[in-house]
Design an enzyme around this catalytic site. Structure first.
Site, PDB file in Angstrom:
ATOM      1  N   THR A   1     -42.927  11.684   8.723  1.00  0.00           N
ATOM      2  CA  THR A   1     -44.923  10.742   9.397  1.00  0.00           C
ATOM      3  C   THR A   1     -44.845  11.478  10.090  1.00  0.00           C
ATOM      4  O   THR A   1     -46.428  10.307  10.553  1.00  0.00           O
ATOM      5  CB  THR A   1     -44.652   9.232   8.706  1.00  0.00           C
ATOM      6  OG1 THR A   1     -43.603   8.628   9.795  1.00  0.00           O
ATOM      7  CG2 THR A   1     -44.035   8.801   7.760  1.00  0.00           C
TER       8      THR A   1
ATOM      9  N   HIS B   1     -61.653   5.568  31.838  1.00  0.00           N
ATOM     10  CA  HIS B   1     -60.162   5.340  31.808  1.00  0.00           C
ATOM     11  C   HIS B   1     -59.374   5.219  32.343  1.00  0.00           C
ATOM     12  O   HIS B   1     -58.294   5.189  31.653  1.00  0.00           O
ATOM     13  CB  HIS B   1     -60.264   6.874  30.403  1.00  0.00           C
ATOM     14  CG  HIS B   1     -61.294   6.021  29.410  1.00  0.00           C
ATOM     15  ND1 HIS B   1     -61.528   6.348  28.292  1.00  0.00           N
ATOM     16  CD2 HIS B   1     -62.128   7.999  29.496  1.00  0.00           C
ATOM     17  CE1 HIS B   1     -62.880   5.916  28.131  1.00  0.00           C
ATOM     18  NE2 HIS B   1     -63.135   7.112  28.291  1.00  0.00           N
TER      19      HIS B   1
ATOM     20  N   ASP C   1     -37.116  15.654  14.142  1.00  0.00           N
ATOM     21  CA  ASP C   1     -35.772  15.213  13.346  1.00  0.00           C
ATOM     22  C   ASP C   1     -35.992  16.256  12.611  1.00  0.00           C
ATOM     23  O   ASP C   1     -36.418  17.506  11.952  1.00  0.00           O
ATOM     24  CB  ASP C   1     -35.606  13.159  13.131  1.00  0.00           C
ATOM     25  CG  ASP C   1     -36.745  13.127  11.889  1.00  0.00           C
ATOM     26  OD1 ASP C   1     -37.759  14.494  11.660  1.00  0.00           O
ATOM     27  OD2 ASP C   1     -36.932  12.340  11.219  1.00  0.00           O
TER      28      ASP C   1
HETATM   29  C1  RB5 Z   1     -36.273  10.674   7.973  1.00  0.00           C
HETATM   30  O1  RB5 Z   1     -36.331  10.635   6.290  1.00  0.00           O
HETATM   31  C2  RB5 Z   1     -37.636   9.592   8.037  1.00  0.00           C
HETATM   32  O2  RB5 Z   1     -37.371   8.448   7.827  1.00  0.00           O
HETATM   33  C3  RB5 Z   1     -38.342   9.985   9.422  1.00  0.00           C
HETATM   34  O3  RB5 Z   1     -38.666  11.435   9.557  1.00  0.00           O
HETATM   35  C4  RB5 Z   1     -39.381   9.562   9.795  1.00  0.00           C
HETATM   36  O4  RB5 Z   1     -40.284   9.365   8.975  1.00  0.00           O
HETATM   37  C5  RB5 Z   1     -39.404   8.094  10.111  1.00  0.00           C
HETATM   38  O5  RB5 Z   1     -40.873   7.989  10.734  1.00  0.00           O
END
Ligand code: RB5
Length: 148
Positions: A69, A135, A10
């Site tokens: 994240t 595993h 994203d």
């Molecule tokens: C986008 O702002 C952010 O929420 C996305 O990139 C991500 O961190 C979501 O987990």
């Protein structure tokens, strides 16, 4: 000839994806970039689907996924049957998720890890094999959870 790696991000992971692409070019690893292709806002669940489908249908060997994240895109990826995605920001996890979990998607946060560490995680992820053995049954139990 190895299958290409599938890339997806994203807007929060876009610049880290671009840095990793440069690294993949340098080490001669082929990839398919499923976007996003700019800093414009997009929703990470939408961006997880095409690269993960490319892994599940056998077009790509694994996925490298990026969001702010790494967490959101890993949650979305793990909803796709056949995907075992791990959000990593340390080398031990990147290695052991291949050895023990046979992970087929590595997720990283563009607001968490720098490009140098991300490339190290990618290298470990791409060069470490599944250990198999004890595993295997555990991986099968993960697959069984998809059918509940
Ligand atoms: C986008 O702002 C952010 O929420 C996305 O990139 C991500 O961190 C979501 O987990």
């Amino acid at each position: 000839m190895e299958k290409p790696v599938a890339l997806g991000a994203d807007h929060g992971g876009y610049s880290l994806k671009e840095a990793v692409k440069k690294h993949l070019d340098e080490i001669g690893v082929e990839y398919i970039d499923f976007g996003t292709h700019s800093e414009a806002s997009v929703d990470y669940p939408d961006m997880a689907v095409p690269p993960c489908e490319a892994v599940v249908n056998g077009e790509c060997r694994c996925a490298l996924l990026f969001c702010g994240t790494g967490v959101g895109i890993s949650m979305a990826a793990n909803k796709i049957p056949g995907i075992r995605a791990c959000c990593c920001s340390d080398t031990f996890s990147a290695k052991y998720t291949r050895l023990h979990n046979d992970a087929n998607a590595l997720c990283m946060g563009g607001r968490v890890v720098g490009p140098g560490l991300a490339c190290e995680l990618v290298d470990l992820f791409l060069t470490t094999g599944f250990e198999g053995g004890r595993h295997c049954a555990r991986i099968e139990k993960i697959s069984a959870l998809e059918k509940r």
